[in-house]
Scaffold this motif. Structure first.
Motif, PDB file in Angstrom:
ATOM      1  N   ARG A  13       0.829  -1.209   0.000  1.00 56.04           N
ATOM      2  CA  ARG A  13       0.000   0.000   0.000  1.00 56.04           C
ATOM      3  C   ARG A  13       0.858   1.252   0.000  1.00 56.04           C
ATOM      4  N   SER A  14       1.941   1.220   0.772  1.00 53.61           N
ATOM      5  CA  SER A  14       2.839   2.373   0.809  1.00 53.61           C
ATOM      6  C   SER A  14       3.467   2.617  -0.556  1.00 53.61           C
ATOM      7  N   THR A  15       3.907   1.513  -1.218  1.00 56.46           N
ATOM      8  CA  THR A  15       4.502   1.654  -2.545  1.00 56.46           C
ATOM      9  C   THR A  15       3.489   2.202  -3.534  1.00 56.46           C
ATOM     10  N   ALA A  16       2.251   1.698  -3.478  1.00 59.70           N
ATOM     11  CA  ALA A  16       1.211   2.181  -4.385  1.00 59.70           C
ATOM     12  C   ALA A  16       0.953   3.669  -4.183  1.00 59.70           C
ATOM     13  N   LYS A  17       0.960   4.097  -2.926  1.00 63.07           N
ATOM     14  CA  LYS A  17       0.753   5.521  -2.628  1.00 63.07           C
ATOM     15  C   LYS A  17       1.852   6.370  -3.260  1.00 63.07           C
ATOM     16  N   TRP A  18       3.096   5.926  -3.121  1.00 61.39           N
ATOM     17  CA  TRP A  18       4.208   6.690  -3.682  1.00 61.39           C
ATOM     18  C   TRP A  18       4.176   6.684  -5.206  1.00 61.39           C
ATOM     19  N   VAL A  19       3.828   5.541  -5.785  1.00 59.15           N
ATOM     20  CA  VAL A  19       3.747   5.464  -7.240  1.00 59.15           C
ATOM     21  C   VAL A  19       2.699   6.438  -7.768  1.00 59.15           C
ATOM     22  N   LEU A  20       1.543   6.506  -7.113  1.00 57.73           N
ATOM     23  CA  LEU A  20       0.481   7.407  -7.561  1.00 57.73           C
ATOM     24  C   LEU A  20       0.904   8.867  -7.426  1.00 57.73           C
ATOM     25  N   MET A  21       1.488   9.216  -6.276  1.00 59.13           N
ATOM     26  CA  MET A  21       1.890  10.612  -6.074  1.00 59.13           C
ATOM     27  C   MET A  21       3.010  11.017  -7.027  1.00 59.13           C
ATOM     28  N   PRO A  84      12.005  22.847  -3.090  1.00 62.28           N
ATOM     29  CA  PRO A  84      12.132  23.188  -4.512  1.00 62.28           C
ATOM     30  C   PRO A  84      10.917  22.759  -5.326  1.00 62.28           C
ATOM     31  N   LEU A  85      10.305  21.644  -4.925  1.00 57.01           N
ATOM     32  CA  LEU A  85       9.129  21.162  -5.646  1.00 57.01           C
ATOM     33  C   LEU A  85       7.958  22.127  -5.494  1.00 57.01           C
ATOM     34  N   LEU A  86       7.724  22.610  -4.298  1.00 55.98           N
ATOM     35  CA  LEU A  86       6.610  23.532  -4.074  1.00 55.98           C
ATOM     36  C   LEU A  86       6.835  24.868  -4.782  1.00 55.98           C
ATOM     37  N   VAL A  87       8.064  25.351  -4.779  1.00 57.80           N
ATOM     38  CA  VAL A  87       8.368  26.595  -5.495  1.00 57.80           C
ATOM     39  C   VAL A  87       8.125  26.399  -6.990  1.00 57.80           C
ATOM     40  N   VAL A 175      -5.433  27.324 -18.562  1.00 60.73           N
ATOM     41  CA  VAL A 175      -6.151  27.529 -17.303  1.00 60.73           C
ATOM     42  C   VAL A 175      -6.297  26.193 -16.566  1.00 60.73           C
ATOM     43  N   VAL A 176      -6.641  25.149 -17.322  1.00 58.58           N
ATOM     44  CA  VAL A 176      -6.764  23.820 -16.728  1.00 58.58           C
ATOM     45  C   VAL A 176      -5.414  23.360 -16.163  1.00 58.58           C
ATOM     46  N   LEU A 177      -4.332  23.632 -16.900  1.00 54.41           N
ATOM     47  CA  LEU A 177      -2.997  23.256 -16.426  1.00 54.41           C
ATOM     48  C   LEU A 177      -2.624  24.007 -15.152  1.00 54.41           C
ATOM     49  N   ALA A 178      -3.046  25.248 -15.035  1.00 52.95           N
ATOM     50  CA  ALA A 178      -2.793  26.007 -13.806  1.00 52.95           C
ATOM     51  C   ALA A 178      -3.515  25.355 -12.624  1.00 52.95           C
ATOM     52  N   LEU A 179      -4.735  24.891 -12.857  1.00 55.64           N
ATOM     53  CA  LEU A 179      -5.494  24.219 -11.795  1.00 55.64           C
ATOM     54  C   LEU A 179      -4.826  22.889 -11.410  1.00 55.64           C
ATOM     55  N   PHE A 180      -4.304  22.175 -12.397  1.00 54.99           N
ATOM     56  CA  PHE A 180      -3.592  20.920 -12.137  1.00 54.99           C
ATOM     57  C   PHE A 180      -2.379  21.186 -11.249  1.00 54.99           C
ATOM     58  N   GLY A 181      -1.604  22.212 -11.577  1.00 52.47           N
ATOM     59  CA  GLY A 181      -0.431  22.556 -10.780  1.00 52.47           C
ATOM     60  C   GLY A 181      -0.800  22.921  -9.357  1.00 52.47           C
ATOM     61  N   VAL A 186      -1.130  21.195  -3.412  1.00 53.15           N
ATOM     62  CA  VAL A 186      -1.892  20.809  -2.222  1.00 53.15           C
ATOM     63  C   VAL A 186      -1.547  19.377  -1.810  1.00 53.15           C
ATOM     64  N   VAL A 187      -1.423  18.477  -2.789  1.00 57.84           N
ATOM     65  CA  VAL A 187      -1.066  17.083  -2.496  1.00 57.84           C
ATOM     66  C   VAL A 187       0.300  17.007  -1.829  1.00 57.84           C
ATOM     67  N   VAL A 188       1.271  17.747  -2.360  1.00 53.51           N
ATOM     68  CA  VAL A 188       2.623  17.724  -1.794  1.00 53.51           C
ATOM     69  C   VAL A 188       2.611  18.250  -0.360  1.00 53.51           C
ATOM     70  N   MET A 189       1.902  19.328  -0.143  1.00 54.73           N
ATOM     71  CA  MET A 189       1.878  19.939   1.191  1.00 54.73           C
ATOM     72  C   MET A 189       1.203  19.053   2.226  1.00 54.73           C
ATOM     73  N   THR A 190       0.205  18.276   1.799  1.00 57.78           N
ATOM     74  CA  THR A 190      -0.590  17.530   2.778  1.00 57.78           C
ATOM     75  C   THR A 190      -0.239  16.045   2.874  1.00 57.78           C
ATOM     76  N   LEU A 191       0.276  15.444   1.802  1.00 58.00           N
ATOM     77  CA  LEU A 191       0.438  13.996   1.788  1.00 58.00           C
ATOM     78  C   LEU A 191       1.865  13.506   1.589  1.00 58.00           C
ATOM     79  N   MET A 192       2.765  14.356   1.097  1.00 52.15           N
ATOM     80  CA  MET A 192       4.104  13.886   0.743  1.00 52.15           C
ATOM     81  C   MET A 192       5.127  14.329   1.785  1.00 52.15           C
ATOM     82  N   PRO A 193       5.644  13.394   2.590  1.00 51.14           N
ATOM     83  CA  PRO A 193       6.673  13.756   3.571  1.00 51.14           C
ATOM     84  C   PRO A 193       8.021  13.954   2.891  1.00 51.14           C
TER      85      PRO A 193
END
Length: 410
Positions: A13-21, A84-87, A175-181, A186-193
């Motif tokens: 499950r942990s590997t699957a989570k990392w693969v998806l992110m 660097p990823l968030l910037v 515009v859609v690409l801006a929303l994707f970014g 948000v995913v990085v800030m909340t789910l990625m250690p």
């Protein structure tokens, strides 16, 4: 036994989570290219420019990505992967919005260069995090699994782009690409250690970064393996920049039909990547890389013959093209894993070099399709040339074709 089974499930499950992110992060640059593809002819017409200039908006992003990785890679080794990823994601959003309001082709090309630069943070982070957590054949397997997620981009992005432009102009794609970014931030800030602890980070500023690059540049095998994914990417991007004009203008397919054809080729990439992920458990990555390139080279010769003679028409071209692109799944993941296994202590810098070479080489080679005329023959010639160069580099600059080859760490 139950405890071991539970532990295995938790690891899965942990590997699957990392693969998806990480796959979603890696897919962001791909979406930034592929959503925009069906609109290339419209962009050229609206901005009063040529098809070749419109293709440069794709190539500029690739070159910008190459430059960005060289800067962002060492920063990720010094400050960790997250900052660097968030910037980079923040500036991805800003440049996407600016692309949406661009009124000049030269300005759009410049903005795409910047967009590629900041998008590079996604590729650097994804590969470096894989190296932080996995090594050897396991790293090759995870990189192949990432291709499953990345492969969704060619299948979905042109269709999504066509749906957007059917309701509004090509500008709304950005515009859609801006929303994707923004969503990925948000995913990085909340789910990625953070995967690089402070004790493992490199200090010393630019001098340390330059020392890392010197170490990599002096490793002939590493540099050869870094070039091979770039030439493989050039095969793919020659198809990407040429296909809208080959299929829509020379063969008369609609935007919707083009999106479907693009999706079918994306399925080939996904299938081969997953076959590679399964085989790498039992077969050395270098053997898979070697076999994949040889097969792809032979098929590229057939593709050139079909494009020149028009044997089988559109369907003949599509069938051979599907096979050429399918073998792409055996090339970048194995070459990158082999290269990364040599320099785990500077994984961010190593990932940056691989990514920079990959973006730079493909960004410089793919525009040749437009220069040669932008037809099926031009696309096939460039694809064959890139595969031939990759085989030459692998044969001359690495022990891949020598008895014994080399062994990856496990």
């Amino acid at each position: 036994m139950p405890d071991r089974t539970l532990a295995a499930r938790m690891r899965g499950r942990s590997t699957a989570k990392w693969v998806l992110m990480l796959g979603a992060l890696s897919a962001l640059p791909a979406f930034t290219v592929d959503m925009y593809l069906p609109s290339l002819p419209d962009v050229a017409r609206e901005l009063g420019s040529t098809d070749a200039m419109a293709q440069l908006t794709i190539s500029a992003m690739l070159v910008g990505g190459g430059l960005g990785q060289l800067v962002i890679g060492p920063l990720s080794d010094r400050y960790g992967r997250r900052l660097p990823l968030l910037v980079g994601l923040a500036f991805q959003v800003i440049t996407s919005i600016l692309c949406a309001v661009a009124t000049d082709m030269t300005l759009l090309i410049a903005l795409r260069l910047l967009q590629g630069f900041f998008n590079a943070s996604c590729g650097v982070a994804a590969v470096a995090i894989v190296r932080d957590r996995f090594v050897g054949a396991e790293a090759a397997r995870i990189l192949s699994r990432l291709m499953l997620v990345i492969g969704v981009a060619p299948m979905l992005a042109p269709t999504l782009g066509s749906a957007v432009t059917a309701q509004a102009s090509w500008r709304w794609v950005f515009v859609v690409l801006a929303l994707f970014g923004a969503a990925m931030a948000v995913v990085v800030m909340t789910l990625m250690p953070e995967t690089l602890p402070p004790v493992a980070r490199r200090s010393g500023g630019p001098k340390a970064a330059l020392a890392g690059y010197r170490t990599l540049l002096r490793d002939r095998h590493f540099m050869a393996l870094a070039v091979v994914p770039g030439l493989g990417q050039a095969v793919l991007m020659s198809y990407v920049v040429g296909s809208p004009f080959v299929f829509q203008e020379h063969y008369g397919v609609s935007k919707g039909q083009f999106a479907l054809l693009f999706a079918l080729n994306g399925i080939g990439l996904v299938i081969s990547a997953q076959i590679n992920a399964a085989l790498v458990r039992k077969v050395a990555p270098v053997r898979l890389l070697r076999a994949g390139l040889v097969a792809q080279g032979a098929l590229a010769v057939v593709l050139l013959v079909v494009a020149t003679t028009q044997l089988g028409g559109l369907y003949g071209l599509l069938a051979v093209l599907w096979l050429v692109l399918a073998f792409q799944g055996l090339v970048p993941a194995n070459a990158s894993a082999l290269a990364m296994s040599r320099h785990g202590e500077i994984a961010g810098t190593a990932a940056a070099v691989i990514g920079a070479v990959q973006s730079g080489v493909s960004g410089l080679i793919s525009p040749v399709v437009g220069v040669l005329g932008g037809d099926a023959f031009a696309m096939s010639v460039v694809m064959l040339g890139a595969v031939a160069l990759a085989l030459l580099v692998l044969a001359v600059a690495t022990p891949a074709f020598r008895r014994g080859g080399w062994h990856m760490p496990v």
